[in-house]
Design a protein around this motif. Sequence first.
Motif, mmCIF file in Angstrom:
data_model
loop_
_atom_site.group_PDB
_atom_site.id
_atom_site.type_symbol
_atom_site.label_atom_id
_atom_site.label_comp_id
_atom_site.label_asym_id
_atom_site.label_seq_id
_atom_site.Cartn_x
_atom_site.Cartn_y
_atom_site.Cartn_z
ATOM 1 N N LYS A 70 0.815 -1.219 0.000
ATOM 2 C CA LYS A 70 0.000 0.000 0.000
ATOM 3 C C LYS A 70 0.849 1.269 0.000
ATOM 4 C CE LYS A 70 -3.462 -2.368 2.798
ATOM 5 N NZ LYS A 70 -4.103 -2.376 4.124
ATOM 6 N N PRO A 418 -10.650 1.726 -2.349
ATOM 7 C CA PRO A 418 -10.605 1.610 -3.814
ATOM 8 C C PRO A 418 -10.734 2.953 -4.513
ATOM 9 C CG PRO A 418 -12.079 -0.039 -2.876
ATOM 10 C CD PRO A 418 -11.735 0.917 -1.772
ATOM 11 N N MET A 419 -11.594 3.827 -4.008
ATOM 12 C CA MET A 419 -11.738 5.146 -4.606
ATOM 13 C C MET A 419 -10.414 5.886 -4.598
ATOM 14 S SD MET A 419 -11.950 8.635 -3.693
ATOM 15 C CE MET A 419 -12.804 8.931 -2.153
ATOM 16 N N PHE A 422 -7.879 4.272 -7.140
ATOM 17 C CA PHE A 422 -8.141 4.605 -8.547
ATOM 18 C C PHE A 422 -7.964 6.097 -8.807
ATOM 19 C CE2 PHE A 422 -10.204 0.420 -8.623
ATOM 20 C CZ PHE A 422 -9.704 -0.063 -9.826
ATOM 21 N N THR A 450 -3.502 -1.400 -6.251
ATOM 22 C CA THR A 450 -4.876 -0.992 -6.548
ATOM 23 C C THR A 450 -5.799 -2.190 -6.707
ATOM 24 O OG1 THR A 450 -4.064 1.012 -7.659
ATOM 25 C CG2 THR A 450 -6.312 0.312 -8.155
ATOM 26 N N ILE A 451 -5.344 -3.193 -7.442
ATOM 27 C CA ILE A 451 -6.169 -4.388 -7.660
ATOM 28 C C ILE A 451 -6.387 -5.128 -6.340
ATOM 29 C CG2 ILE A 451 -6.226 -6.653 -8.777
ATOM 30 C CD1 ILE A 451 -4.644 -5.329 -11.103
ATOM 31 N N SER A 454 -8.809 -3.226 -4.107
ATOM 32 C CA SER A 454 -10.189 -3.276 -4.590
ATOM 33 C C SER A 454 -10.840 -4.620 -4.293
ATOM 34 C CB SER A 454 -10.214 -3.005 -6.096
ATOM 35 O OG SER A 454 -9.663 -1.735 -6.381
ATOM 36 N N ALA A 457 -11.403 -4.875 -0.523
ATOM 37 C CA ALA A 457 -12.442 -3.961 -0.066
ATOM 38 C C ALA A 457 -13.833 -4.479 -0.401
ATOM 39 C CB ALA A 457 -12.233 -2.585 -0.678
ATOM 40 N N ILE A 458 -14.011 -4.970 -1.609
ATOM 41 C CA ILE A 458 -15.327 -5.479 -2.017
ATOM 42 C C ILE A 458 -15.730 -6.666 -1.154
ATOM 43 C CG2 ILE A 458 -16.588 -6.621 -3.880
ATOM 44 C CD1 ILE A 458 -14.904 -4.898 -5.826
#
Length: 472
Positions: A70, A418-419, A422, A450-451, A454, A457-458
């Motif tokens: 990160k 994620p926001m 991106f 990033t991947i 995301s 997070a989802i």
Amino acid sequence: MSSVQQDQFITTSGIQDPPKTLAEALRQIGPGIILAGTIVGSGELLLTTAMGAKHGFTFLWLVLFSCVIKVFVQIELGRYAISSGQPTLQALRNISSIRWIGMLLLIWWILMMLFTVFQLGGMVGGVGQALNMAFPKFSEQLSRSLGDYFTSRPEVIWAILTCLTTVVLIYRGSYRRIELFTTILVVSVTLLTALAACLLVFTDYAPSISDLLDGLTFKTPPDGMADAFAVFGITGVGATELFYYPYWCIEKGYGKFVGPNDGSDAWTQRAEGWIKVMHLDAWVSMVVFTLSTIAFYAMGAAVLHPQGLIPKGSEMISALSEMYKGPFGDWTQTLFLIGAGAVLFKTLYLACAANSRMLVDFLAIVGAIRNPVPEIKVGWIRFFCVVFPAVALALYVIQRDPQLMVKLGGIAQAATLPMMAFATLFFRYKKLDRRLRPTPLFDICLWLATISISIVAIYSLTVSIYSLCFSG
């Protein structure tokens, strides 16, 4: 504190050449240490140790990966802030010529911040519990003198004192004072925590080489997938820290030192030089918070896991104290409790300072502060330096479970990560000066971060929301 907002506007008056040696560069770091002070707090002490207690060393590899990957998002946000002079909220507001897009991102942030205030309440409660256990006789005498309510909840007395101390420290706290105070706390906590983890080898709880090697293999137990996602979400740089870092970089003076972009080679050289300092700052802080995180995780895995002790609920601090009491004796319990209080207080103190700055910036951006000159903004910052601790205290008094409060803030951060990742990619490819673009290897790591962020997070959002809505 008058420099808080002035540094957000880059002028030619502050231009300064970057350091030429490593020793000079090390003297210019600081924002990352402040960030490390925020990172090593509620998540690491309250939840990372619980993960170690539950799964042993199984997720050691994931903790390391999470702490490292990160940082690439953090660095890219710092790069854009230094080159543009725009801290996070200003950058998001100006991300597109379509005004509603930037405003939508700002609303996203304000919603996350409102939820993460619950985390501040959890920190206040954690400090209160720790100090109440550390000084039981004093708490008992004081609570009796204050009335029946405090007799049944003596930890609230310590929570009140914690909030008052926070207000005193940050109300007139300049960047230099915050950096110095945080450096002392971070270095002390990191060294003591790492020392305690290392000393386990001389106790009955010494982890075996096979345990450590097993923890470094890339595997996840069949019933531990949800916890694996939680580990990644908890450890390392979180959404709030990604928002904070550009503000501390600007306030440190990196953007002012670079000066306005006049298209010259001299500007490019200054920008590259100060961005290198920021890189050093970020990686030094990564080493610091990774050491602390691994130490907390190892203590939970080595001491609590064999005993089947999983810290949770209102007895969380009591269970955590067994990490020291078990291997080193009863006398260390008080030391741990004071140290735990210091860890949580440090994060509370820094989060309130950063949130106050960001909220004032938000109010200025949306026009709620009609005359946003530095002197006016400073007054508002001081106001919110009182409001945030007070709200945190009120939330803890209402909700008594610090771990649940930390989780609520964690859900909000999971929705925001994620926001931010991106948005960082957008800054990198659409807004950053071409002369400052990073290496291909850095780009690969940025995309990987990033991947990963995301996906985690989802999944985490789905599991967490379902758990809160349908459990029990």
